[in-house]
Scaffold this active site. Structure first.
Site, short mmCIF file in Angstrom:
data_model
loop_
_atom_site.label_atom_id
_atom_site.label_comp_id
_atom_site.label_asym_id
_atom_site.label_seq_id
_atom_site.Cartn_x
_atom_site.Cartn_y
_atom_site.Cartn_z
CG ASP A 80 -2.19 0.93 1.04
OD1 ASP A 80 -2.25 1.57 0.13
OD2 ASP A 80 -2.82 1.30 2.07
CB CYS A 127 -20.62 -12.26 -1.71
SG CYS A 127 -19.28 -11.50 -0.74
CB CYS A 177 -21.07 -5.96 4.12
SG CYS A 177 -21.07 -6.43 2.39
C1 B12 Z 1 -8.27 3.88 -1.74
C2 B12 Z 1 -8.25 3.02 -0.76
C3 B12 Z 1 -9.14 3.06 0.33
C4 B12 Z 1 -10.50 4.15 0.15
C5 B12 Z 1 -11.46 3.63 -0.57
C6 B12 Z 1 -11.95 2.05 -0.42
C7 B12 Z 1 -12.16 1.30 -1.68
N1 B12 Z 1 -13.01 0.39 -1.70
O1 B12 Z 1 -11.08 0.97 -2.70
C8 B12 Z 1 -11.08 4.20 1.66
C9 B12 Z 1 -10.18 5.32 2.29
C10 B12 Z 1 -12.59 4.42 1.68
C11 B12 Z 1 -10.52 2.94 2.29
C12 B12 Z 1 -11.02 2.21 3.29
C13 B12 Z 1 -10.52 1.15 3.57
N2 B12 Z 1 -9.47 0.43 3.41
CO1 B12 Z 1 -8.30 0.81 1.96
N3 B12 Z 1 -7.34 1.17 0.52
C14 B12 Z 1 -7.16 1.85 -0.48
C15 B12 Z 1 -6.31 1.79 -1.43
C16 B12 Z 1 -5.04 2.71 -1.20
C17 B12 Z 1 -6.60 1.83 -2.96
C18 B12 Z 1 -7.91 0.86 -3.44
C19 B12 Z 1 -8.44 1.33 -4.68
O2 B12 Z 1 -7.81 1.18 -5.75
N4 B12 Z 1 -9.85 1.76 -4.81
C20 B12 Z 1 -10.38 2.29 -5.93
C21 B12 Z 1 -11.49 1.40 -6.29
C22 B12 Z 1 -12.08 1.48 -7.75
O3 B12 Z 1 -11.15 0.17 -5.96
P1 B12 Z 1 -12.20 -1.33 -5.48
O4 B12 Z 1 -13.20 -0.91 -4.68
O5 B12 Z 1 -11.13 -1.97 -5.44
O6 B12 Z 1 -12.75 -1.48 -7.06
C23 B12 Z 1 -12.72 -2.63 -7.65
C24 B12 Z 1 -14.60 -3.12 -7.16
O7 B12 Z 1 -15.30 -1.81 -6.96
C25 B12 Z 1 -14.90 -3.67 -8.27
N5 B12 Z 1 -16.15 -3.27 -8.83
C26 B12 Z 1 -16.37 -2.31 -9.39
N6 B12 Z 1 -17.67 -2.30 -10.10
C27 B12 Z 1 -18.09 -3.74 -9.95
C28 B12 Z 1 -19.30 -4.21 -10.17
C29 B12 Z 1 -19.31 -5.73 -10.15
C30 B12 Z 1 -20.44 -6.39 -10.43
C31 B12 Z 1 -18.07 -6.34 -9.37
C32 B12 Z 1 -18.10 -7.75 -9.37
C33 B12 Z 1 -16.91 -5.51 -9.15
C34 B12 Z 1 -16.94 -4.35 -9.19
O8 B12 Z 1 -13.82 -3.63 -9.50
C35 B12 Z 1 -12.99 -2.54 -9.00
C36 B12 Z 1 -11.59 -2.91 -9.62
O9 B12 Z 1 -10.97 -3.90 -9.11
C37 B12 Z 1 -5.83 0.16 -1.10
C38 B12 Z 1 -4.24 -0.21 -1.37
C39 B12 Z 1 -3.63 -0.26 -2.73
N7 B12 Z 1 -2.77 0.13 -3.08
O10 B12 Z 1 -4.60 -0.98 -3.40
C40 B12 Z 1 -6.22 0.17 0.40
C41 B12 Z 1 -6.78 -1.09 0.87
C42 B12 Z 1 -7.77 -1.33 -0.21
N8 B12 Z 1 -7.46 -0.55 2.05
C43 B12 Z 1 -7.34 -1.57 2.92
C44 B12 Z 1 -8.18 -1.65 4.27
C45 B12 Z 1 -7.86 -2.66 5.29
C46 B12 Z 1 -9.37 -0.55 4.28
C47 B12 Z 1 -10.12 -0.39 5.57
C48 B12 Z 1 -10.79 -1.73 5.88
C49 B12 Z 1 -9.74 0.30 6.60
C50 B12 Z 1 -10.82 0.65 7.73
N9 B12 Z 1 -10.90 -0.33 8.67
O11 B12 Z 1 -11.07 1.62 7.97
C51 B12 Z 1 -11.44 0.43 4.91
C52 B12 Z 1 -12.44 -0.65 4.15
C53 B12 Z 1 -13.44 0.29 3.61
C54 B12 Z 1 -14.16 -0.46 2.23
N10 B12 Z 1 -15.26 -1.24 2.62
O12 B12 Z 1 -13.73 -0.79 1.37
C55 B12 Z 1 -6.86 -2.76 2.56
C56 B12 Z 1 -7.62 -4.09 2.31
C57 B12 Z 1 -7.26 -5.52 2.44
C58 B12 Z 1 -8.29 -6.52 2.15
N11 B12 Z 1 -8.34 -7.79 2.82
O13 B12 Z 1 -8.87 -6.40 0.90
C59 B12 Z 1 -5.94 -2.26 1.21
C60 B12 Z 1 -5.72 -3.60 0.20
C61 B12 Z 1 -4.49 -2.00 1.76
C62 B12 Z 1 -3.55 -3.08 2.08
N12 B12 Z 1 -2.58 -3.13 1.14
O14 B12 Z 1 -3.75 -4.10 2.91
N13 B12 Z 1 -9.25 2.53 1.39
S1 SF4 Z 2 -21.00 -9.47 4.43
FE1 SF4 Z 2 -20.54 -8.66 2.38
S2 SF4 Z 2 -18.58 -9.21 1.77
FE2 SF4 Z 2 -19.46 -10.54 3.69
S3 SF4 Z 2 -20.33 -12.45 2.49
FE3 SF4 Z 2 -21.85 -11.16 3.20
S4 SF4 Z 2 -22.10 -9.81 1.03
FE4 SF4 Z 2 -20.16 -10.97 0.93
#
Ligand code: B12
Ligand code: SF4
Ligand code: SF4
Length: 331
Positions: free
Chosen positions: A143, A198, A204
């Protein structure tokens, strides 16, 4: 089958396990077409809020060869941070990933050791595994670079992306950090993706206090308490109720059946245990007498104390100003 490659994967996995990683997966280099298209849509809809750095690194997130032209494989690693403590709902809440020391520091050290180990064995595994001549190259991230940690973890079979958008492993749940090593090693086979389990569950989505999971698998950072308490440098919009959270939020993961006690197992890394100042915010008889003192300390910290107490903690990211703002909104 190329036994050399299979054996190399095994010794990398064994070394990672020895260092405490709970899961290691291997993904073949590829341009992240699908994932980056979704990221693009997410950015276009403004769901990144003020995190402009995500947009800046877009091309690198899509193609890791912009970072490392020799990349052939991505080794994805998961590290458990679950400790046997629970939130005390009557106290200000800090997400469990931030209870102990900064994971970037702890994991970067382990990744460095793993990279050195892999590089050292390059002499035993010459050119067939490498494109062109030369040595094994490794670059580690936790990260701390423009890499899509979750996308690579999914491709490397660490788990599936849950509807709350965190990666879940069927055995270990989701209380783990992700990191990866980009390397020029070309393996003969790669990990299989994990099935999305899921199903019809949407716990969630309905439990999120602010409706931030706007669609299944999509989080709008503008509404997410984690974003608001950690990343937002300005005012928190008045319609966002922090629900007692002063740093991060664990609600969507707490309700997930894959994080039930049956899946939760305790990390071997002492650094992730709650620090002395955070322990009183968790449940447990042994800390009861410390509770009021702990909350007092949190409320009355000076800027210098904040800097000292959280010097090695992820909490310093919110800065003293954000800390005071969050506490004020939760008191
Ligand atoms: C920006 C970021 C955040 C942002 C945005 C959250 C998010 N969901 O991305 C904020 C500040 C809100 C955040 C919060 C948290 N984060 Co954060 N965050 C990041 C970071 C830096 C980038 C993630 C990113 O690229 N987001 C952009 C969006 C577009 O990405 P995405 O949600 O992954 O998008 C995918 C899905 O949406 C999916 N999608 C979209 N549309 C659709 C439609 C369908 C039908 C389907 C199937 C899928 C789908 O495809 C997308 C691309 O793969 C990563 C580290 C990294 N370098 O990757 C850590 C990371 C994701 N975070 C992490 C953590 C721990 C958290 C928190 C739990 C911290 C906390 N307890 O407060 C929360 C969880 C919140 C949540 N429910 O997501 C961990 C997750 C570990 C894991 N087991 O997955 C990471 C990986 C850091 C790490 N290296 O460990 N985070
Ligand atoms: S709580 Fe959310 S992430 Fe966990 S199994 Fe249910 S739908 Fe999936
Ligand atoms: S971290 Fe909290 S606010 Fe953000 S999506 Fe999960 S439950 Fe909602």
């Amino acid at each position: 089958m190329n036994l050399t490659s299979t054996y190399l994967k095994k010794i990398i996995q064994d070394k990672a396990t020895e260092l405490g990683f709970i899961k290691t997966g291997f993904a073949k280099y590829d341009i992240l077409e699908n994932e980056s298209a979704k990221l693009r849509a997410w950015l276009n809809e403004g769901k990144q809020a003020d995190m402009v750095w995500i947009e800046r690194g877009f091309d690198k997130r899509k193609d890791v060869r912009i970072i490392m032209p020799e990349a052939e494989s991505i080794i994805s690693l998961a590290f458990n941070y679950y400790t046997p403590f629970e939130h005390d709902e009557s106290k200000p809440k800090i997400s469990r990933y931030a209870w102990g020391k900064d994971y970037h520091k702890i994991l970067k050290k382990k990744l460095k050791e793993l990279c050195e180990f892999i590089e050292q064995i390059s002499t035993s595994f010459p050119s067939p595994l490498l494109k062109g001549e030369g040595c094994i190259l490794c670059r580690a991230y936790v990260d701390d670079g423009p890499i899509m940690d979750k996308a690579w973890a999914v491709r490397a079979g660490i788990g599936w992306m849950g509807k709350h958008t965190n990666v879940i492993n069927p055995e270990f749940g989701s209380w783990f950090f992700l990191s990866e090593i980009i390397t020029n090693i070309e393996f003969d086979s790669y990990s299989e993706p994990t099935e999305d389990l899921c199903g019809s569950c949407s716990l969630c989505v309905s439990a999120c206090p602010t409706g931030a999971i706007t669609d299944e698998y999509v989080v709008d950072a503008n509404k997410c308490i984690s974003y608001q308490t950690i990343e937002n440098r300005g005012e928190i919009p008045p319609d966002i109720d922090l629900d007692g959270w002063i740093f991060g939020c664990d609600v969507c993961q707490d309700v997930c059946p894959f994080n039930s006690p049956k899946h939760n197992f305790v990390t071997g890394e002492e650094g992730f245990y709650p620090s002395k100042v955070i322990l009183p915010l968790t449940k447990g008889e042994s800390v009861r007498q410390l509770a009021d003192e702990g909350v007092e300390t949190l409320n009355n910290m000076t800027e210098a104390e904040f800097a000292e107490i959280f010097a090695n903690s992820p909490i310093k990211r919110t800065k003293f100003k954000g800390w005071k703002r969050n506490l004020h909104l939760c008191n």
